[in-house]
Design a protein around this motif. Structure first.
Motif, PDB file in Angstrom:
ATOM      1  N   ASN A 346      -1.770   8.404  -3.160  1.00  0.00           N
ATOM      2  CA  ASN A 346      -2.273   7.195  -2.511  1.00  0.00           C
ATOM      3  C   ASN A 346      -1.162   6.371  -1.865  1.00  0.00           C
ATOM      4  O   ASN A 346      -1.361   5.221  -1.504  1.00  0.00           O
ATOM      5  N   PHE A 347       0.017   6.956  -1.703  1.00  0.00           N
ATOM      6  CA  PHE A 347       1.124   6.237  -1.070  1.00  0.00           C
ATOM      7  C   PHE A 347       0.925   6.224   0.440  1.00  0.00           C
ATOM      8  O   PHE A 347       0.762   7.264   1.058  1.00  0.00           O
ATOM      9  N   ASP A 348       0.921   5.042   1.029  1.00  0.00           N
ATOM     10  CA  ASP A 348       0.720   4.947   2.469  1.00  0.00           C
ATOM     11  C   ASP A 348       1.382   3.670   2.988  1.00  0.00           C
ATOM     12  O   ASP A 348       2.144   3.007   2.290  1.00  0.00           O
ATOM     13  N   GLY A 349       1.072   3.331   4.240  1.00  0.00           N
ATOM     14  CA  GLY A 349       1.681   2.172   4.872  1.00  0.00           C
ATOM     15  C   GLY A 349       1.338   0.861   4.193  1.00  0.00           C
ATOM     16  O   GLY A 349       2.142  -0.080   4.204  1.00  0.00           O
ATOM     17  N   LYS A 350       0.137   0.763   3.607  1.00  0.00           N
ATOM     18  CA  LYS A 350      -0.249  -0.469   2.918  1.00  0.00           C
ATOM     19  C   LYS A 350       0.653  -0.725   1.722  1.00  0.00           C
ATOM     20  O   LYS A 350       1.063  -1.862   1.461  1.00  0.00           O
ATOM     21  N   MET A 351       0.951   0.352   0.997  1.00  0.00           N
ATOM     22  CA  MET A 351       1.805   0.191  -0.166  1.00  0.00           C
ATOM     23  C   MET A 351       3.228  -0.170   0.258  1.00  0.00           C
ATOM     24  O   MET A 351       3.899  -0.996  -0.372  1.00  0.00           O
ATOM     25  N   LEU A 352       3.696   0.446   1.333  1.00  0.00           N
ATOM     26  CA  LEU A 352       5.039   0.129   1.838  1.00  0.00           C
ATOM     27  C   LEU A 352       5.110  -1.334   2.259  1.00  0.00           C
ATOM     28  O   LEU A 352       6.129  -2.007   2.058  1.00  0.00           O
TER      29      LEU A 352
END
Length: 524
Positions: A346-352
């Protein structure tokens, strides 16, 4: 404008060359051939606009050469120059597309007048082509603007209204068909790229797209999406397998041309009403993609069910490294945690983005504690550009992170002259407060004798070097007590004390409060 003379008589060729008024007519170059086979090679390898041709030649008839030009649909203006007066030859020449039939020996003025007509005919053909090309380019530009306005919400999505708008703009297309959008974007966009270079790269991306995709559907429209990419909209029914194959060819062609990789995002078939939403979905997918390049990612593949995505790192450890002046170590605290999250599905731009917000918040708090606002950092153009780009790839994020930490360190540190021995000593002490350290360690780091440095240090600061080290450790411990929730024993270890009790005693002696009393007072 180029002229070709075809005649088996070399002397005759020279005579004709002498008659032709090149500059007056606007003829740039004169080619000549003594055989029809040679003439064919010249025509195939060079842009020929006017041809003056004899009839009877060894190895081939000039009129047959004109027939060959007709078959090739060659647009050169043709003139027959011969010694034969036969009516049959003249008829054949006219049928083969010759604009005139001249007899040898030809008068100079007569030949130049005929050549003048041929030049005028060629100029008119060029003008018509340019007009036609200009009309097509204008229609293409109108189509691009039309769809950009739909995607940006400037034009409503009512089908009937859109059809009237398309007819009014004369873009010659049916609106009530299906559309399939594909987004192509660069991930590693060169930093601080000039606006002209961005426009040029968009121009290249569109040109390659039109060339590769033009035969997939009846109409293809390329539109600007943002500074790093374009949208390609396929109008009408399409096969995803065909688009996938052509999409990979497009990305590889762009890489061959420009040396940079694109990533493609394949949307779903939709009507005109759903086109805007579908492209917005692709844009969000592109933002969330942090690791893939040179791939065509299907839009229908959904992410996992959205769940609370926590993104955090050890803020206490991060702050300690920052207060100690170790920006590489502080960055490593974040990057190590990022690498752990990167392994999760679930790692994506939102998490970044959450990581980025947490870092900015931590820097704000540390600057505030040191009585700094940070305006010179956060309002700078370079910060804005690096922060915007930092969410494209992890490499861009690390570049932004190191730049920010370096600037923050410069603001938080004392304004000491690092070029002097004492200034260098202070920097070394600040970066090694978590380690055992004595005067000799510091002197060795700045390449001076320990006794000499100790005397120099006390002369400039008014206190001994060991006392300065002790005060710096207590000062750092106070910051960590105030700005982190780390235990007293952990803070003791991070400030160079191997024993928590010894640390507590030293801290109270210096501040008048125990570490816990100090923390409670600061919390209030």
């Amino acid at each position: 404008m180029n002229l070709l003379i075809v005649d088996d008589d070399a002397v005759e060729v020279q005579i004709i060359c002498g008659i032709v008024k090149k500059e007056e007519l606007g003829i740039d170059h004169i080619f000549y051939a003594y055989r029809t086979a040679q003439a064919k090679n010249i025509v195939e390898e060079n842009p020929i606009d006017i041809i003056v041709c004899d009839i009877e030649m060894p190895g081939g008839n000039g009129l047959e050469f004109l027939d060959w030009l007709q078959e090739k649909k060659h647009t050169a203006s043709k003139i027959v120059l011969t010694a034969y007066e036969e009516f049959g030859y003249a008829t054949w020449a006219m049928r083969a597309g010759s604009m005139d039939y001249l007899l040898k020996p030809v008068e100079d003025d007569q030949l130049n007048q005929v050549l003048k007509k041929a030049v005028d005919i060629q100029k008119e053909q060029i003008r018509k082509k340019q007009t036609l090309s200009g009309g097509k380019k204008q229609m293409m530009a109108n189509r691009e603007l039309f769809f950009e306005e739909i995607v940006n919400g400037i034009i409503g999505e009512n089908g009937r209204v859109l059809q009237r708008e398309a007819d009014f703009r004369k873009i010659e297309m049916e609106i009530n068909v299906t559309y399939l959008p594909v987004l192509f974007c660069l991930k590693k966009w060169p930093p601080l790229l000039a606006e002209y270079d961005q426009k040029f790269r968009h121009f290249i991306m569109k040109n390659i797209a039109y060339e590769i995709f033009e035969n997939i559907t009846k109409q293809v429209v390329c539109i600007d999406i943002h500074s790093r990419g374009i949208g390609v909209i396929f109008c009408g029914e399409t096969k995803q397998e065909q688009i996938h194959k052509a999409g990979m060819e497009y990305m590889n062609t762009f890489h061959d041309y420009y040396g940079e990789y694109l990533c493609g995002y394949l949307g779903k078939q939709t009507d005109i009403k759903g086109l805007r939403q579908e492209i917005q979905s692709l844009v969000q997918t592109e933002k969330n993609n942090l690791t893939h390049e040179n791939q065509l990612i299907p839009g229908e593949i959904k992410q996992e069910e959205e769940r609370e995505k926590t993104a955090a790192f050890d803020s206490g450890k991060f702050r300690f490294q920052m207060f100690a002046g170790k920006i590489q170590s502080a960055a490593a605290v974040v990057v190590d945690e990022l690498n752990q999250y990167k392994m999760k599905s679930n790692f994506d731009g939102k998490m970044l983005k959450k990581f980025q917000n947490q870092i900015v918040q931590e820097i704000y708090l540390m600057l505030y504690e040191t009585k700094k606002t940070g305006d010179e950092i956060f309002t700078s153009r370079q910060y804005q550009e690096l922060r915007e780009q930092s969410l494209l790839t992890l490499e861009d994020f690390e570049r932004w992170l190191l730049w920010l930490l370096k600037k923050a360190k410069e603001l938080m540190s004392e304004r000491r002259d690092e070029n002097t021995p004492v200034g260098q000593a202070k920097c070394f002490i600040a970066e090694h407060l978590d380690e055992e350290m004595n005067c000799k360690d510091v002197a060795d780091a700045v390449h001076l004798d320990a006794d000499y440095l100790s005397k120099l240090f006390k002369k400039e600061t008014g206190i001994s070097m060991l006392k300065y080290i002790h005060k710096e450790r207590i000062h750092l411990a106070g910051k960590l007590l105030m700005m982190t929730d780390q235990s007293v024993s952990d803070i003791a270890m991070q400030t160079g004390y191997t024993n928590a009790s010894h640390f507590a005693t030293a801290f109270k002696k210096e501040t008048g409060m125990s570490p816990l009393e100090y923390r409670k007072r600061e919390e209030k």
